[in-house]
Scaffold this motif. Structure first.
Motif, PDB file in Angstrom:
ATOM      1  N   ASN A 335       1.708   4.778   3.962  1.00 26.67           N
ATOM      2  CA  ASN A 335       0.891   4.844   4.368  1.00 26.67           C
ATOM      3  C   ASN A 335      -0.598   5.828   4.242  1.00 26.67           C
ATOM      4  O   ASN A 335      -0.632   6.415   5.228  1.00 26.67           O
ATOM      5  CB  ASN A 335       1.860   5.309   5.719  1.00 26.67           C
ATOM      6  N   THR A 336      -1.428   5.433   3.511  1.00 30.97           N
ATOM      7  CA  THR A 336      -2.291   5.752   3.130  1.00 30.97           C
ATOM      8  C   THR A 336      -3.427   5.356   3.413  1.00 30.97           C
ATOM      9  O   THR A 336      -3.190   4.079   3.752  1.00 30.97           O
ATOM     10  CB  THR A 336      -2.402   6.433   1.795  1.00 30.97           C
ATOM     11  N   LYS A 337      -5.057   5.510   2.993  1.00 31.45           N
ATOM     12  CA  LYS A 337      -5.619   4.446   3.001  1.00 31.45           C
ATOM     13  C   LYS A 337      -5.565   3.192   2.136  1.00 31.45           C
ATOM     14  O   LYS A 337      -5.883   2.281   1.515  1.00 31.45           O
ATOM     15  CB  LYS A 337      -6.825   5.045   2.788  1.00 31.45           C
ATOM     16  N   TYR A 338      -4.296   3.042   0.948  1.00 28.62           N
ATOM     17  CA  TYR A 338      -4.589   2.799  -0.480  1.00 28.62           C
ATOM     18  C   TYR A 338      -3.371   1.798   0.339  1.00 28.62           C
ATOM     19  O   TYR A 338      -3.072   0.792  -0.799  1.00 28.62           O
ATOM     20  CB  TYR A 338      -4.140   3.235  -1.711  1.00 28.62           C
ATOM     21  N   ASP A 339      -2.103   2.137   1.143  1.00 33.60           N
ATOM     22  CA  ASP A 339      -1.201   1.396   1.606  1.00 33.60           C
ATOM     23  C   ASP A 339      -2.099  -0.497   2.497  1.00 33.60           C
ATOM     24  O   ASP A 339      -2.479  -0.030   3.426  1.00 33.60           O
ATOM     25  CB  ASP A 339      -0.282   1.802   2.228  1.00 33.60           C
TER      26      ASP A 339
END
Length: 366
Positions: A335-339
């Motif tokens: 649930n981060t920008k890397y997800d």
């Protein structure tokens, strides 16, 4: 064929971020509804008005710095601020006048120090992951003070601050939609997953993979069903700290419900079965059965407890429903920008499918 379906659904859901009532959320809800209609499944759609608080606000510093709210934040707090590595907390006896910024390597670290943090009584806690620069959103429970996260690169903008004041954000009313459909007859087993993601995340690992898994299992049951249980596949936009819309749902739909299973982070490594979470015990009997079944088919899985994390099955516990919590943990990018779709481990998603679908098909043998 099923593995191809899992990948296609995960890719489709991952096209857009999915905060509540967004384009991406609507797109995903329509996908779930179309699946049910196509397979002639009885579809239930509920809309609930729910109180929500924005999950972030901005701290005034050299530049506006985003703080993410990870638990309940209802009262004004203020205090002295300093930055400290979390391991150094063992040398500190009290922090009653402070709001420390804790530098941690992994989300597990803050759980390891939960009791110490509660003992030294800071006004609030802000933490920053040091191994990856991202805004972190995972809900945390059982802390006696508000907990926030901050991006690692933002630390340079607040180093000159010595004192901060944090004001709660006004609650809002939003419409939350729950979607469910049933397969089979008999006592009811819920399989619960989230539709949502944060507004700066595609949530491919966090929820898109879980939606794909849930629909994949439902599809396989449509083709071949042989069980003494009714399986209710439940999808929710719920993202609040107290699971308000789910509580409203189960207040009217609890008859003949015996089990509730929640799934998250299905597109990652570190497969885990939680026999205890922040809201207390899950069904030890069912957790052990699941763990042993996974091991019997040569799947690696952790059997563990967490005191700071929970998920969508939690409201069922208060109604004496037996619960099972399944997820990949820890998953620092969830649930981060890397997800995003490039981060999904599809071999793990397929592995989760083999375990959970096989387990549910043998559920009557429990």
């Amino acid at each position: 064929m099923t593995h191809k379906f899992l990948k296609e659904v995960c890719q489709e859901v991952s096209k857009y971020p999915r905060p509540v009532n967004s384009l991406g959320s609507t797109y995903t809800k329509d996908l779930v509804k179309e699946f049910a209609i196509k397979n002639n499944l009885p579809l239930s759609i509920e809309e609930h008005r729910s109180k929500t608080t924005p999950t972030h606000f901005f701290l005034k510093a050299k530049k506006l710095v985003k703080l993410n709210i990870l638990n309940e934040f209802k009262e004004h707090v203020e205090g002295k601020i300093f930055i400290v590595e979390i391991e150094k907390l063992k040398y500190i006896n009290t922090l009653q006048d402070y709001i420390p910024i804790l530098l941690i390597k992994d989300i597990v670290d803050i759980e390891l120090y939960k009791d110490k943090i509660n003992d030294i009584k800071p006004k609030a806690v802000i933490f920053s992951l040091t191994t990856i620069d991202t805004n972190f959103y995972q809900r945390v429970f059982n802390f006696n003070m508000p907990v926030f996260s901050i991006g690692y690169k933002d630390l340079e903008y607040i180093e000159e601050l010595t004192y901060i004041t944090l004001e709660p954000i006004k609650e809002e009313q939003i419409e939350i939609e729950n979607i469910s459909f049933d397969i089979g007859r008999g006592p009811i087993v819920y399989v619960i997953t989230s539709i949502s993601s944060k507004d700066d995340s595609y949530g491919s690992i966090y929820s898109a993979s879980s939606i794909a898994l849930t629909l994949g299992i439902a599809q396989s049951f449509c083709k071949h069903y042989n069980s003494d249980f009714k399986f209710r596949f439940f999808f929710t936009e719920e993202d609040s700290y107290n699971f308000e819309s789910i509580q409203k749902h189960i207040s009217k739909n609890l008859k003949h419900v015996y089990y509730a299973i929640s799934v998250f982070n299905m597109g990652w490594t570190n497969k885990s079965c939680f026999y205890e979470d922040a809201h207390g015990d899950n069904s030890l009997y069912m957790s052990e059965k699941f763990y042993k079944y996974a091991k019997s088919i040569n799947q690696n899985i952790f059997f563990l407890k967490t005191k700071t994390m929970s998920f969508l099955h939690a409201p069922f516990k208060n109604k004496d429903v037996k619960t099972l919590m399944l997820g990949s943990y820890p998953c620092i990018v969830s649930n981060t920008k890397y997800d995003n779709i490039e981060s999904v481990r599809f071999e793990e998603l397929c592995s989760w499918f083999e375990i959970l679908s096989g387990f549910l098909r043998r559920f009557h043998a429990l």
